[in-house]
Write a protein that holds these residues in place. Structure first.
Motif, short mmCIF file in Angstrom:
data_model
loop_
_atom_site.label_atom_id
_atom_site.label_comp_id
_atom_site.label_asym_id
_atom_site.label_seq_id
_atom_site.Cartn_x
_atom_site.Cartn_y
_atom_site.Cartn_z
N ALA A 336 114.75 81.69 47.00
CA ALA A 336 113.85 81.86 48.21
C ALA A 336 114.49 82.68 49.20
N VAL A 337 115.84 82.71 49.33
CA VAL A 337 116.66 83.39 50.23
C VAL A 337 116.44 84.83 50.00
N VAL A 338 116.46 85.29 48.84
CA VAL A 338 116.26 86.61 48.13
C VAL A 338 114.59 86.98 48.57
N ALA A 339 113.90 86.13 48.16
CA ALA A 339 112.18 86.74 48.37
C ALA A 339 112.25 86.70 49.96
N VAL A 340 112.70 85.94 50.87
CA VAL A 340 112.58 86.31 52.17
C VAL A 340 113.32 87.60 52.79
N PHE A 341 114.63 87.70 52.04
CA PHE A 341 115.21 89.12 52.49
C PHE A 341 114.26 90.43 52.08
N LEU A 342 113.85 90.28 51.07
CA LEU A 342 112.79 91.22 50.41
C LEU A 342 111.64 91.53 51.25
N ILE A 343 110.91 90.60 51.66
CA ILE A 343 109.79 90.75 52.51
C ILE A 343 110.36 91.10 53.87
N ALA A 344 111.26 90.75 54.35
CA ALA A 344 111.84 91.30 55.70
C ALA A 344 112.45 92.51 55.67
N ALA A 345 113.19 92.99 54.68
CA ALA A 345 113.55 94.37 54.51
C ALA A 345 112.30 95.21 54.35
N SER A 346 111.42 94.67 53.55
CA SER A 346 110.28 95.82 53.38
C SER A 346 109.56 95.89 54.65
N ALA A 347 109.25 94.93 55.46
CA ALA A 347 108.50 95.13 56.79
C ALA A 347 109.55 95.72 57.79
N ALA A 348 110.69 95.80 57.59
CA ALA A 348 111.47 96.60 58.57
C ALA A 348 111.32 98.14 58.17
N ILE A 349 111.29 98.27 57.09
CA ILE A 349 111.32 99.79 56.45
C ILE A 349 109.72 100.28 56.90
N TRP A 350 108.68 99.50 56.84
CA TRP A 350 107.42 99.90 57.07
C TRP A 350 107.36 100.20 58.52
N LYS A 351 108.06 99.22 59.37
CA LYS A 351 107.95 99.51 60.77
C LYS A 351 108.74 100.71 61.03
N LEU A 352 109.71 101.09 60.43
CA LEU A 352 110.28 102.48 60.80
C LEU A 352 109.75 103.68 60.54
N SER A 353 108.89 103.47 59.55
CA SER A 353 108.06 104.43 59.18
C SER A 353 106.69 104.97 60.10
N ARG A 354 106.52 103.84 60.97
CA ARG A 354 105.48 104.15 61.91
C ARG A 354 105.80 104.94 63.01
#
Length: 423
Positions: A336-354
């Motif tokens: 569960a921790v790894v899944a949350v980390f993956l989602i959070a990291a992906s969202a952060a990268i998408w935010k930077l791309s904006r």
């Protein structure tokens, strides 16, 4: 199907998410040159590529079998290992997409799988002979072979068609480029979509849902094809810009030569079961066609950054995969921790791309990559094309200094002969 646990469902969903990132990460491989030369509009190009990716997914399962049966030992591999491998691959795909570097989704997946497998079962669970012969050697050979083929094709096309310049010739090469780009998209489906099929099949074997040695089930083939097609349609515009204008400036006949060379190499590798990186192949072909055109240049600083990313892909994804596996090995809460980390990291990268949006409206903007020493030197010594003088190129001689009044009569007589002031 014997059983389908929650962790297995999570792995399948994550694998399809990786397939989606693979689609938009590798759209540039098929359509960057077609878009940059104006052969197709950006939206039409990615739609065409998406459809052909889906079709290509059904043509072969050889690459899928290389991953599910050959690269690692199926025995002792838990679904959590596959999940950890996918985490490493997805994050590397997103990071390289953010900076616009065409890295290999294939090697990201391989690296994540190798790292997670080693962390779980040790180095003995990785089949080194398969890794070398079907992953590493093709990674080195593919861009070289495609680059040489594209260089020779470019020189041949310019040599044979040097006297047929004109709009009719350009239209002909654009039609050929569209056809060859479609072939690359079809080849991409036969190679890259199968990697996700292989990883899902491996997870199904690890979870006891299918028997060892099985080919990918039909629903796996269909879902993987749809996921990569959807990702392709979304369009990885940042990488399309780098591939289409960041490496070299392409003309239609160069795009045709690059795409044809790349498609041939990819289809041959799919037939042999090589897990080839389409990114490596197409990048090598684009650089080869830049070298092959007389007066053409390659932006080697961009190529160097790409090469560094290629070298780092396997170890970086392997390290993330191994780290994720170490956490998932702690139990369900670790997963569960790894899944949350993956989602959070992906969202952060998408935010930077904006912060700097790249889409179909500005994907063909001129590259801001500096020309570099080699390009500047070549431009400095390249002579102007024949017939350029007089076609708008003028050189005006400065007016003479004022003459004394005693010489006015002489000057007036001389003015009867028009001066050669313009060439």
């Amino acid at each position: 199907m014997e059983s389908f646990s929650l962790i297995l469902a999570i792995v399948v969903v994550t694998a399809l998410a990786f397939d989606f990132t693979n689609g938009f990460h590798d759209t540039a491989n098929a359509m960057a040159t077609t878009i940059s030369t104006g052969a197709l509009k950006p939206k039409i190009a990615v739609a065409m590529s998406a459809v052909l990716n889906l079709v290509g997914a059904f043509l072969s399962v050889e690459v899928a079998n290389t991953i599910s049966k050959g690269l690692v030992d199926e025995k002792g591999i838990r679904p959590e290992v596959i999940f950890a491998a996918l985490v490493g691959a997805i994050l590397w795909n997103l990071l390289t997409w953010l900076v616009g570097l065409p890295s290999s989704s294939s090697h990201a997946l391989m690296g994540g799988l190798i790292g997670a497998t080693v962390a779980s079962a040790g180095f003995g669970a990785v089949h080194g002979d398969v890794l070398v012969t079907k992953v590493l050697l093709p990674a080195v050979a593919a861009p070289v072979v495609a680059g040489v083929a594209a260089m020779l094709s470019t020189r041949l096309s310019y040599g044979l068609g040097g006297r047929t310049e004109g709009e009719a010739s350009r239209k002909g090469y654009r039609v050929g480029q569209i056809a060859s780009a479609g072939l690359v998209s079809l080849a991409h489906g036969t190679n890259d979509a199968q990697k996700t099929m292989g990883i899902i099949t491996l997870a199904l074997v690890a979870g006891g849902a299918v028997s060892p040695g099985s080919n990918p089930p039909t629903w796996v083939i269909l879902s993987a094809g749809l996921a990569i097609a959807l990702g392709t349609y979304i369009g990885g515009w940042r990488i399309i810009r780098t591939m289409g204008t960041g490496l070299t400036d392409l003309e239609p006949r160069q795009g045709f030569a690059a795409q044809t060379s790349a498609a041939t190499a990819i289809l041959a590798s799919s037939h042999l079961g090589f897990s080839l990186s389409t990114t490596h192949v197409v990048s090598g072909a684009v650089m080869g066609t830049g070298v092959g055109r007389k007066g053409g240049v390659v932006r080697w600083s961009t190529a160097t950054r790409m090469a560094i990313a290629w070298v780092l892909t396997l170890p970086a994804a392997a390290l993330v995969g191994a780290g994720a596996e170490s956490v998932t090995g702690l139990g369900d809460w670790g997963t569960a921790v790894v899944a949350v980390f993956l989602i959070a990291a992906s969202a952060a990268i998408w935010k930077l791309s904006r912060r700097e949006v790249v889409d179909h409206t500005n994907v063909v903007a001129a590259a801001d990559e500096p020309a570099g020493v080699v390009t500047t030197a070549i431009a400095a010594v390249t002579p102007p094309p024949a017939g350029a003088i007089g076609d708008g190129l003028t050189a005006t001689i400065a007016a003479p200094a004022a003459v004394p009044a005693a010489a006015e009569s002489t000057a007036s007589a001389a003015s009867a002969t028009p001066p050669a002031a313009t060439v």
